[in-house]
Design a protein around this motif. Structure first.
Motif, mmCIF file in Angstrom:
data_model
loop_
_atom_site.group_PDB
_atom_site.id
_atom_site.type_symbol
_atom_site.label_atom_id
_atom_site.label_comp_id
_atom_site.label_asym_id
_atom_site.label_seq_id
_atom_site.Cartn_x
_atom_site.Cartn_y
_atom_site.Cartn_z
ATOM 1 N N ASP A 1 2.849 4.729 -13.611
ATOM 2 C CA ASP A 1 1.532 4.112 -13.792
ATOM 3 C C ASP A 1 0.462 5.078 -13.274
ATOM 4 O OD1 ASP A 1 -0.741 2.606 -13.951
ATOM 5 O OD2 ASP A 1 -0.021 0.953 -12.703
ATOM 6 N N PHE A 2 -0.069 5.908 -14.180
ATOM 7 C CA PHE A 2 -1.043 6.917 -13.782
ATOM 8 C C PHE A 2 -2.421 6.326 -13.507
ATOM 9 C CE2 PHE A 2 2.119 9.759 -15.657
ATOM 10 C CZ PHE A 2 2.073 10.850 -14.814
ATOM 11 N N SER A 3 -2.570 5.017 -13.687
ATOM 12 C CA SER A 3 -3.876 4.390 -13.424
ATOM 13 C C SER A 3 -4.073 4.070 -11.948
ATOM 14 C CB SER A 3 -4.025 3.112 -14.251
ATOM 15 O OG SER A 3 -3.149 2.084 -13.772
ATOM 16 N N VAL A 4 -3.037 4.268 -11.108
ATOM 17 C CA VAL A 4 -3.147 3.846 -9.712
ATOM 18 C C VAL A 4 -4.097 4.735 -8.912
ATOM 19 C CG1 VAL A 4 -0.893 2.733 -9.654
ATOM 20 C CG2 VAL A 4 -1.075 5.167 -9.097
ATOM 21 N N LEU A 5 -4.349 5.952 -9.406
ATOM 22 C CA LEU A 5 -5.305 6.854 -8.767
ATOM 23 C C LEU A 5 -6.090 7.576 -9.851
ATOM 24 C CD1 LEU A 5 -3.063 8.448 -5.972
ATOM 25 C CD2 LEU A 5 -5.061 7.000 -5.582
ATOM 26 N N PRO A 6 -7.354 7.868 -9.633
ATOM 27 C CA PRO A 6 -8.132 8.615 -10.635
ATOM 28 C C PRO A 6 -7.524 9.998 -10.870
ATOM 29 C CG PRO A 6 -9.571 7.643 -8.959
ATOM 30 C CD PRO A 6 -8.170 7.490 -8.465
ATOM 31 N N LEU A 7 -7.476 10.430 -12.116
ATOM 32 C CA LEU A 7 -6.897 11.725 -12.437
ATOM 33 C C LEU A 7 -7.839 12.890 -12.154
ATOM 34 C CD1 LEU A 7 -5.075 11.098 -15.853
ATOM 35 C CD2 LEU A 7 -4.065 11.246 -13.583
ATOM 36 N N ALA A 8 -9.133 12.627 -12.150
ATOM 37 C CA ALA A 8 -10.126 13.700 -12.120
ATOM 38 C C ALA A 8 -9.920 14.725 -10.993
ATOM 39 C CB ALA A 8 -11.531 13.124 -12.062
ATOM 40 N N PRO A 9 -9.668 14.309 -9.741
ATOM 41 C CA PRO A 9 -9.528 15.323 -8.677
ATOM 42 C C PRO A 9 -8.340 16.257 -8.894
ATOM 43 C CG PRO A 9 -9.866 13.141 -7.744
ATOM 44 C CD PRO A 9 -9.577 12.946 -9.196
ATOM 45 N N TYR A 10 -7.336 15.779 -9.600
ATOM 46 C CA TYR A 10 -6.126 16.574 -9.817
ATOM 47 C C TYR A 10 -6.212 17.388 -11.110
ATOM 48 C CZ TYR A 10 -4.713 12.847 -6.633
ATOM 49 O OH TYR A 10 -4.654 11.953 -5.595
ATOM 50 N N ALA A 11 -6.916 16.843 -12.091
ATOM 51 C CA ALA A 11 -7.014 17.509 -13.388
ATOM 52 C C ALA A 11 -7.767 18.825 -13.294
ATOM 53 C CB ALA A 11 -7.687 16.581 -14.395
ATOM 54 N N LEU B 1 0.849 -1.184 0.000
ATOM 55 C CA LEU B 1 0.000 0.000 0.000
ATOM 56 C C LEU B 1 0.886 1.235 0.000
ATOM 57 C CD1 LEU B 1 -2.747 1.453 0.215
ATOM 58 C CD2 LEU B 1 -2.560 1.214 2.714
ATOM 59 N N LEU B 2 0.725 2.072 -1.025
ATOM 60 C CA LEU B 2 1.487 3.313 -1.143
ATOM 61 C C LEU B 2 0.588 4.483 -0.776
ATOM 62 C CD1 LEU B 2 3.266 2.586 -4.556
ATOM 63 C CD2 LEU B 2 4.197 2.272 -2.247
ATOM 64 N N VAL B 3 1.063 5.335 0.130
ATOM 65 C CA VAL B 3 0.259 6.435 0.661
ATOM 66 C C VAL B 3 1.000 7.751 0.475
ATOM 67 C CG1 VAL B 3 -0.886 7.381 2.712
ATOM 68 C CG2 VAL B 3 -0.737 4.887 2.392
ATOM 69 N N GLN B 4 0.320 8.728 -0.093
ATOM 70 C CA GLN B 4 0.875 10.080 -0.140
ATOM 71 C C GLN B 4 0.631 10.738 1.213
ATOM 72 O OE1 GLN B 4 2.583 11.186 -2.707
ATOM 73 N NE2 GLN B 4 3.052 13.167 -1.779
ATOM 74 N N SER B 5 1.618 11.429 1.731
ATOM 75 C CA SER B 5 1.417 12.073 3.020
ATOM 76 C C SER B 5 0.384 13.196 2.914
ATOM 77 C CB SER B 5 2.726 12.625 3.569
ATOM 78 O OG SER B 5 2.561 13.044 4.910
ATOM 79 N N TRP B 6 -0.324 13.411 3.970
ATOM 80 C CA TRP B 6 -1.393 14.410 4.032
ATOM 81 C C TRP B 6 -0.786 15.792 4.249
ATOM 82 C CZ3 TRP B 6 -4.860 15.363 8.822
ATOM 83 C CH2 TRP B 6 -5.985 16.123 8.461
ATOM 84 N N LEU B 7 -1.369 16.787 3.596
ATOM 85 C CA LEU B 7 -0.941 18.179 3.780
ATOM 86 C C LEU B 7 -1.844 18.932 4.755
ATOM 87 C CD1 LEU B 7 -0.076 19.168 0.094
ATOM 88 C CD2 LEU B 7 1.410 18.177 1.848
ATOM 89 N N GLY C 1 4.651 -7.862 -10.363
ATOM 90 C CA GLY C 1 4.581 -9.096 -9.591
ATOM 91 C C GLY C 1 4.067 -8.915 -8.183
ATOM 92 N N HIS C 2 3.870 -7.673 -7.766
ATOM 93 C CA HIS C 2 3.321 -7.391 -6.447
ATOM 94 C C HIS C 2 1.939 -6.764 -6.595
ATOM 95 C CE1 HIS C 2 7.168 -8.209 -4.444
ATOM 96 N NE2 HIS C 2 7.747 -7.515 -5.422
ATOM 97 N N ALA C 3 1.087 -6.974 -5.612
ATOM 98 C CA ALA C 3 -0.237 -6.335 -5.595
ATOM 99 C C ALA C 3 -0.079 -4.956 -4.961
ATOM 100 C CB ALA C 3 -1.226 -7.181 -4.808
ATOM 101 N N VAL C 4 -0.346 -3.917 -5.752
ATOM 102 C CA VAL C 4 -0.097 -2.540 -5.296
ATOM 103 C C VAL C 4 -1.396 -1.747 -5.286
ATOM 104 C CG1 VAL C 4 1.173 -0.405 -5.733
ATOM 105 C CG2 VAL C 4 2.235 -2.611 -6.262
ATOM 106 N N ALA C 5 -1.623 -1.026 -4.204
ATOM 107 C CA ALA C 5 -2.740 -0.086 -4.113
ATOM 108 C C ALA C 5 -2.185 1.253 -3.643
ATOM 109 C CB ALA C 5 -3.810 -0.581 -3.150
ATOM 110 N N CYS C 6 -2.859 2.337 -4.024
ATOM 111 C CA CYS C 6 -2.424 3.680 -3.637
ATOM 112 C C CYS C 6 -3.562 4.435 -2.971
ATOM 113 C CB CYS C 6 -1.943 4.469 -4.862
ATOM 114 S SG CYS C 6 -0.438 3.827 -5.614
#
Length: 433
Positions: free
Chosen positions: A182-192, A4-10, A31-36
């Motif tokens: 891999d830009f598919s790991v999080l939806p782009l809409a909130p950032y776009a 699990l990859l987490v961006q730190s909160w601001l 080869g690893h199961a990854v979530a963000c």
């Protein structure tokens, strides 16, 4: 391994920026199961993070600390308390290896490892290769040795943190050997929805020597360039597969080296990329031919960071530009009429004079009068950061102790012209900034 990859909160400070670092790490873990997860786009950041940890049940959690604080703003906002909240939230439901990395972490790695015992491992500087190797070492169980992975902070039996051996010379990875983020790991809409919310890089490294800038430490002085066709293909996919309409180039300075930037833009045009974009430019060497190519490739916003408007301050800041070049570049973007332009200046840098400060204000008023809403400005405070020439200057002038870790923000303002700092603060406060 489930990672699990987490961006730190601001802590809710500022608009969200797509965590490209997580996208790079995710792409480097086949080869690893990854979530963000990014709490900065969550309605209830810590509650949703806790739910994500429970639902995904990771074997390893990685947290990216990109920024320590709001750096150059008039009112400094620390991101360390929200970072601590992220660590605490993860630890409530997770007892496995907790890894922290990111540029903010790397700037203050030893201190952060010391003050946050919840962290088991720290990835120092660029993380694609070292984090993947660390995951493999952890996956191997007793057969693996995290301490053998280069460029990683590990803890000894007594809990003290130490850095393993450096990675490659300079610790910098070869971009040609890395997959695209891999830009598919999080939806782009909130950032776009944010003009600069989604970033794409064409290279790493910066050969410029700005006094205050840590990029040389973080990314090296030598340019490591991506294949222009590869950049264009990635952009084409972002547009046609994920619906992106605009982005910003993450390069510290896009138009250096100029020929590589031209090749990127030519490749974008040849591939049929229809995205709008912005980038940071240096005024030196910028000409109409380059700007016309940028326009044809979709650029609609040019960002400059001359930082000062006097020859003495420009020289002391290490800026490879003159006032004449600032004026010439401004004339180009103004006369072409197709760009928005943004400028960043410092209030009271070393070498500042009353005459130069007045000239800067006159320049800003002139640009606003001539370009109207197409002209944008920021007047910032210099934050002293480690691994910079500004930190050395601040130590020589007695502002800080030599070797100070600078985790708590220290700002620089030239002592003999402190009244300019106060004047600009009043001006910015009146403007609501």
């Amino acid at each position: 391994m489930r990672v699990l990859l987490v961006q730190s909160w601001l802590g809710g400070d500022g608009p969200p920026v797509y965590p490209v670092g997580l996208a790079c790490l995710a792409a480097s873990l086949p080869g690893h199961a990854v979530a963000c997860f990014d709490p900065n786009v969550a309605a209830e950041p810590m509650a949703e993070l806790a739910a994500k940890v429970r639902a995904f049940a990771p074997d390893v959690v990685g947290v990216s600390l990109r920024n320590i604080d709001s750096t150059n703003t008039r009112v400094n906002v620390s991101y360390l308390p929200p970072f601590g909240a992220v660590l605490e939230t993860v630890r409530r439901d997770f007892s496995g290896p907790l890894v922290v990395g990111g540029s903010g972490f790397s700037m203050f790695a030893a201190r952060i490892m010391e003050t946050h015992p919840a962290i088991d491992y720290g990835v120092y500087l660029e993380g694609e290769l070292s984090f993947a190797a660390l995951i493999d070492a952890l996956a191997a169980g007793e057969q693996g040795d995290p301490a053998a992975v280069p460029s990683v902070y590990v803890r000894d039996a007594d809990g003290a943190a130490r850095l393993t051996s450096p990675a490659a010379p300079g610790g910098k990875v070869d971009l040609a050997g890395l997959p695209e983020p891999d830009f598919s790991v999080l939806p782009l809409a909130p950032y776009a929805a944010v003009p600069w919310g989604v970033g794409v890089e064409t290279k790493r490294g910066c050969a410029l020597s700005c006094l205050y800038c840590p990029y040389g430490f973080l990314n090296g002085r030598a340019y490591r360039k991506k294949d222009p066709k590869r950049v264009a293909e990635s952009l084409y996919r972002l547009e046609h597969e994920q619906g992106l309409s605009r982005f910003t180039f993450l390069d510290s300075v896009f138009n250096v080296p100029a020929e590589h930037a031209k090749n990127v833009m030519r490749a974008m045009i040849a591939r049929g990329v229809g995205l709008s974009w912005s980038a940071w430019f240096t005024e030196r060497g910028l000409d109409r031919e380059f700007l016309e190519l940028a326009r044809d490739a979709g650029c609609d916003t040019v960002i400059f960071s001359p930082d000062a408007y006097g020859e003495s301050a420009l020289k002391k800041l290490g800026k490879a530009v003159t006032v004449a070049e600032i004026n010439a570049a401004y004339g180009l973007v103004r006369d072409m009429g197709c760009f928005e332009v943004s400028y960043n200046f410092f209030k009271n840098p070393p070498g500042q004079t009353l005459f130069a400060a007045a000239g800067m204000l006159a320049f800003l008023f002139r640009a606003k009068r001539q370009m109207g809403r197409r002209a944008h400005f920021e007047i910032n405070t210099l934050r002293v950061e480690p691994h910079t020439a500004l930190a050395e200057l601040a130590a020589r002038e007695g502002l800080i102790e030599p070797g100070a870790d600078l985790l708590a923000p220290v700002t620089y303002s030239q002592q003999k012209t402190l009244y300019l700092d106060k004047f600009f603060n009043l001006l910015l406060r009146a403007a609501g900034k």
